[in-house]
Design a protein around this motif. Structure first.
Motif, short mmCIF file in Angstrom:
data_model
loop_
_atom_site.label_atom_id
_atom_site.label_comp_id
_atom_site.label_asym_id
_atom_site.label_seq_id
_atom_site.Cartn_x
_atom_site.Cartn_y
_atom_site.Cartn_z
N ARG A 1 0.83 -1.22 0.00
CA ARG A 1 0.00 0.00 0.00
C ARG A 1 0.86 1.26 0.00
O ARG A 1 0.60 2.22 -0.74
N ARG B 1 2.60 1.65 -3.32
CA ARG B 1 1.60 2.11 -4.30
C ARG B 1 1.32 3.60 -4.12
O ARG B 1 1.22 4.35 -5.10
N ASN C 1 -0.41 -1.86 -8.77
CA ASN C 1 -1.83 -1.76 -8.44
C ASN C 1 -2.48 -3.15 -8.40
O ASN C 1 -3.22 -3.48 -7.46
N TYR D 1 -1.17 -5.13 -5.30
CA TYR D 1 -1.77 -4.64 -4.05
C TYR D 1 -3.20 -5.15 -3.88
O TYR D 1 -3.57 -5.66 -2.81
N HIS D 2 -4.00 -5.04 -4.93
CA HIS D 2 -5.40 -5.48 -4.84
C HIS D 2 -5.49 -6.99 -4.65
O HIS D 2 -6.37 -7.48 -3.93
N HIS D 3 -4.57 -7.73 -5.28
CA HIS D 3 -4.57 -9.18 -5.10
C HIS D 3 -4.29 -9.54 -3.63
O HIS D 3 -4.99 -10.39 -3.05
N ARG E 1 -4.62 -7.58 -0.97
CA ARG E 1 -5.70 -7.07 -0.12
C ARG E 1 -6.92 -7.99 -0.15
O ARG E 1 -7.54 -8.26 0.88
N ASP E 2 -7.25 -8.47 -1.35
CA ASP E 2 -8.47 -9.27 -1.51
C ASP E 2 -8.26 -10.74 -1.20
O ASP E 2 -9.23 -11.46 -0.95
#
Length: 314
Positions: free
Chosen positions: A88, A91, A110, A113-115, A117-118
């Motif tokens: 994070r 990013r 990006n 990070y989303h991978h 986080r989710d």
């Protein structure tokens, strides 16, 4: 280049390297936990010690067990050193310098990070942990390769590389520390089993993707003295402490007003090169690595004081 931009690029490099190396640190500890005999005293608390996050862990978890430690290290947004937090922060620093960095870098960062986080719970579960950590490592290496391949050699590249190599030198020493601690305990108890000890030093090498280069350069079986010397002193292996400090010197030569930072880096190099590896393996390796980490922290302070000094208090 403005100081605030240089600082963001430096920290972008550090956070990406920290995310990758935290994934490596968790991997090597997991392998050690699987391979060590039950009589050897090693626990998940090693990761909390090495990452210097005792207070953060204790403030959010009641029980020190595998699941809580892994969650803390991988996917806990409250931990400033977790992989999720590092991605994070990397990013955010990339977002505020997007006009300088390659467009593809933002896309890789990006998506990663989303991978994380989710899908953080995927990595916490033992069954999928190794694959999850390898995905993080691969994404960080892809980004590093992109910078080497397409980013012009100017201040943006140099400051990103300064952050990367300060962090890498520090984390290589930490991984060597956490990996060697239980092995040195075995030695001190005169219960060394060569096949077991060799297999565990092999894990330390593999955690840094260093095994193949070690075999090509050392031409001997895996053993404590050569592994520690390789990871501390090898001039050509990109994850050795000496290599990182040499690269820092080279990058600093390209920047203005770098004399103080170069002197500190030179001191760190002399300190590492003076290491008596055989003597350190007797009983002082942990203390020596602590001293190296203190000197690397001084290199960071020298860089910060030169290019983004903090205002004096009123």
């Amino acid at each position: 280049m403005l100081s605030r931009v240089a600082e963001r690029l430096y920290w972008h490099g550090r956070y990406m390297e920290r995310a990758e190396n935290t994934a490596r640190l968790v991997n090597v500890n997991a392998l050690l936990m699987l391979d060590l005999p039950g009589a050897v005293d090693v626990s998940w608390h090693n990761l909390i010690d090495i990452s210097d996050s005792e207070k953060a862990f204790a403030s959010h978890y009641q029980k020190l067990d595998e699941r809580n430690v892994i969650r803390h290290m991988l996917a806990d947004a409250r931990n400033p050193g977790s992989i999720l937090t590092c991605l994070r922060m990397a990013r955010e620093n990339a977002r505020t310098t997007r006009e300088i960095l390659p467009t593809e870098a933002w896309e890789i960062l990006n998506a990663t990070y989303h991978h994380v986080r989710d899908s953080g719970s995927t990595g916490v579960a033992r069954k999928n942990r190794h694959a999850f950590l390898n995905q993080v490592i691969a994404a960080c290496q892809e980004l590093a390769g992109l910078y080497d391949g397409v980013l012009s050699r100017g201040p943006a590249y140099w400051f990103t590389q300064l952050g990367r190599h300060v962090e890498r030198a520090d984390m290589t020493s930490r991984i060597l520390d956490v990996g060697s601690a239980p092995l040195l305990a075995i030695r001190s108890e005169a219960a060394t089993d060569d096949p077991i000890e060799n297999a565990l030093w092999l894990n330390v090498l593999r955690s840094l993707s260093a095994y193949q280069m070690y075999r090509q350069n050392v031409h001997d079986r895996v053993n404590a003295e050569d592994v520690v010397a390789f990871l501390l002193l090898d001039e050509d292996f990109p994850r050795s402490v000496t290599f990182c400090l040499n690269r820092l010197n080279q990058h600093l030569e390209r920047l203005p007003r770098a004399d103080d930072a170069r002197r500190t880096t030179g001191h760190a190099l002399r300190q590492v090169r003076a290491a008596d590896i055989q003597g350190l393996l007797g009983h002082d390796l942990h203390a020596f690595i602590d001293e190296v980490q203190t000197t690397i922290a001084a290199v960071h302070e020298g860089i910060a004081d030169t290019w983004w000094p903090r205002p004096s208090p009123p």
